[in-house]
Design an enzyme around this catalytic site. Structure first.
Site, short mmCIF file in Angstrom:
data_model
loop_
_atom_site.label_atom_id
_atom_site.label_comp_id
_atom_site.label_asym_id
_atom_site.label_seq_id
_atom_site.Cartn_x
_atom_site.Cartn_y
_atom_site.Cartn_z
N GLU A 427 11.39 9.09 -34.45
CA GLU A 427 12.37 9.59 -35.42
C GLU A 427 12.24 8.95 -36.80
O GLU A 427 13.23 8.67 -37.47
CB GLU A 427 13.80 9.40 -34.89
CG GLU A 427 14.05 10.04 -33.55
CD GLU A 427 13.66 11.51 -33.51
OE1 GLU A 427 13.71 12.18 -34.55
OE2 GLU A 427 13.28 11.98 -32.42
N GLY A 428 11.01 8.74 -37.23
CA GLY A 428 10.78 8.14 -38.54
C GLY A 428 10.43 6.67 -38.39
O GLY A 428 11.22 5.89 -37.88
#
Length: 577
Positions: A427-428
């Protein structure tokens, strides 16, 4: 044996996060919340924890275009659904139970600590369902959301592509309008967790794609519902191209998906055209907090396993013992083992406090507190990335406690480490979260979010004299000074100004965890005053002291590096490597 410390979870929930204030005026009370956690605990004990090793050893297989999972996965997922945990966080209007976010996250912690691979299927479904709940039409909610809440359909998020990775402006998946208002989807997606399985009747893919003629870059991205099976029962043109085999989360399918290879992949637009990335940020931000909670749970699982081992394993003698024939002592009698255990405790417990604090902010926002959302925005990159980095460090310490046994598969700590190593990327990446914090969150709305954060910390410092308060206050002063300096650097030259964003994220995260330890220590004081002191409460105070004495002080050196935006890494030339 549980994979987590139940006494600590309840202390964090009731004494630190004060869930009683959040559930006040609802149908929930303390006994109901305890009953929900008891059910989660039982399902985790029966279906999650016993199979964690088996699932890790027997990852999903790609066979004739299908993803084949170990047989034990579906009963675990079914038990989760039957227990009401998939429906728990959704609006009752769509078949959900309307649980407060903080109660939902507390139960999620139990499942993640027990077997995070199985937990992944539900996390993606809940996030996808909430997207439809927020931005879908009433008809889409009936067609897709309600079966998801019931556990008949599962969901995914389809962002990354083989050639684009985290650079979403470079995605090439297309959505061609059709005469009936639907869209013909074509393209490839990569790294899609839970992208293919046979655990549910259907899979609802939330797909980012570009409508031809739209604005360039991220401004031209739209969001689409693309089901695996259309509602008329026809298989959609979504094919599994292969499975990625990661070092961790090995029980969660991770897929390469092709959309529209035969020209017959049909999707439905969600919301307005070209607003897809804005919508998807809701799911991404929810997933980021969930990733942080998962990282915390894995840190906690490693801590519990290494603590149990250290208490039972006799090894060596005291440095002062002169008789080699004297009995060996438990590992916990050795000072460095106590350091390794305390370092784990000092990382995982404030990380849990932060995850529950963020969940409480969601509940406050739903209750009408707009300021809660401002604070949640600035805390999200910290809540995702600090546990992903420093609870991973805790897993490293757990392996060290076990010594040579730690890196064998006879014990779970090496699996916890492998699982957790994915979270700094999920997620990043850690670096992306640093750029989000420094480049966006502390600057937007003239620094309103950052001001809300420092005000909240200072309010807790001012709530009463505590030995941790002065040191934390000085750390906040340093954070404010560094932030002012780096914010100016980012405005003047964004590329150079963001060169130290990752270190800034670590710095801010340590200050936030120092704050969480103040909250934990103060709650421990309050309970001791009511019920008398105990080993459990003394452990909280000692871990708080450790974090402030050994970790929070690191911000002093980081501040010296950051205040002038030290540029050795930025100035390094590619050829010099």
């Amino acid at each position: 044996m549980r994979a987590y410390d139940r006494e600590d979870l309840l202390f964090q929930l009731f004494d630190v996060a004060r869930v009683d204030r959040i559930i006040e005026g609802t149908e929930l009370d303390r006994e109901t919340v305890l009953g929900i956690l008891d059910t989660a605990d039982q399902i985790a004990a029966d279906h999650y924890l016993p199979h964690a090793h088996e699932i890790d050893e027997n990852e999903p297989q790609f066979v004739d275009g299908r993803a084949i999972l170990p047989d034990v996965v579906k009963p675990a997922v079914d038990a989760f659904v039957d227990g009401g945990f998939l429906a728990g966080p959704f609006d009752p209007a769509h078949g959900g139970l309307g649980l407060p976010e903080i109660v939902h996250q507390a139960a999620s912690f139990v499942f993640s600590a027990s077997n995070i691979s199985i937990k992944g299927y539900a996390m993606l479904t809940i996030g996808a369902g909430r997207l439809i709940q927020s931005f879908g039409t009433d008809a889409q909610k009936t067609r897709y959301l309600e079966p998801m809440v019931a556990g008949r359909f599962f969901g995914t998020m389809c962002l990354s592509e083989p050639q684009a990775g985290s650079s979403l402006s470079d995605i090439t998946t297309r959505a061609e309008p059709m005469e009936d208002g639907q869209y013909r989807i074509s393209g490839r997606k990569m790294w899609i967790s839970a992208g293919e399985h046979e655990l549910s009747e259907n899979i609802v893919h939330m797909v980012l794609a570009k409508i031809p003629g739209g604005p360039p870059g991220v401004k031209g991205i739209s969001l689409f519902i693309v089901p695996k099976i259309r509602l008329d029962g026809v298989r959609n043109d979504v094919t599994l191209a292969g499975l990625n085999h990661k070092m961790g989360y090995r029980g969660t399918t991770n897929c390469a998906l092709n959309f529209g290879e035969a020209g017959d992949c049909i999707g439905e637009l969600v919301g307005a055209p070209h607003q897809g990335l804005r919508y998807m940020f809701q799911m991404m931000n929810e997933a980021r907090v969930s990733v942080g909670m998962g990282a915390t749970a894995l840190g906690q699982a490693g801590y519990q396993a290494s603590l149990a081992y250290a208490r039972e394993r006799p090894q060596g003698r005291s440095p002062t013992a002169k008789d080699p024939a004297s009995p060996q002592v438990p590992l916990t009698d050795h000072a460095d083992i106590r350091r390794l255990l305390l370092a784990q405790k000092a990382a995982v417990e404030p990380a849990l406090a932060l995850a529950l604090y963020c969940a409480g902010l969601v509940d406050r926002h739903r209750a009408g507190d707009d300021g809660a959302l401002v604070l949640l925005d600035v805390l999200t990159p910290v809540a995702k990335s600090w546990p992903s980095e420093f609870c991973l460090e805790a897993n490293k310490h757990a392996i060290q406690v076990l010594g040579g046994a730690g890196y064998t598969r006879d014990y779970p700590v090496e699996r916890h480490y492998r699982d957790n190593r994915l979270n700094p990327i999920h997620e990043g990446t850690h670096g992306i979260q640093g750029m989000d914090l420094l480049g966006r969150k502390v600057l937007m709305d003239n620094g309103a979010g950052f001001a809300a954060l420092t005000a909240a910390i200072r309010a807790d410092i001012a709530a009463g004299d505590h030995p941790l308060g002065p040191g934390l206050g000085r750390a906040v002063d340093r954070l404010e000074e560094v932030t002012r300096s780096l914010a100016g650097a980012v405005r003047a030259d964004p590329e150079r100004g963001l060169a130290n964003a990752t270190l800034y994220l670590d710095f801010a995260g340590h200050v936030v965890m120092g704050w969480m330890w103040l909250r934990i220590a103060r709650a421990a004081d309050a309970r001791a005053a009511r019920e008398g002191d105990s080993d459990f409460l003394k452990g909280k105070q000692q871990a708080a002291r450790y974090f402030h004495a050994r970790e929070l002080v690191r911000t002093e050196g980081w501040a010296r590096t950051l205040i002038d935006n030290e540029a050795s890494a930025f100035d390094m030339q590619t050829a010099w490597f």
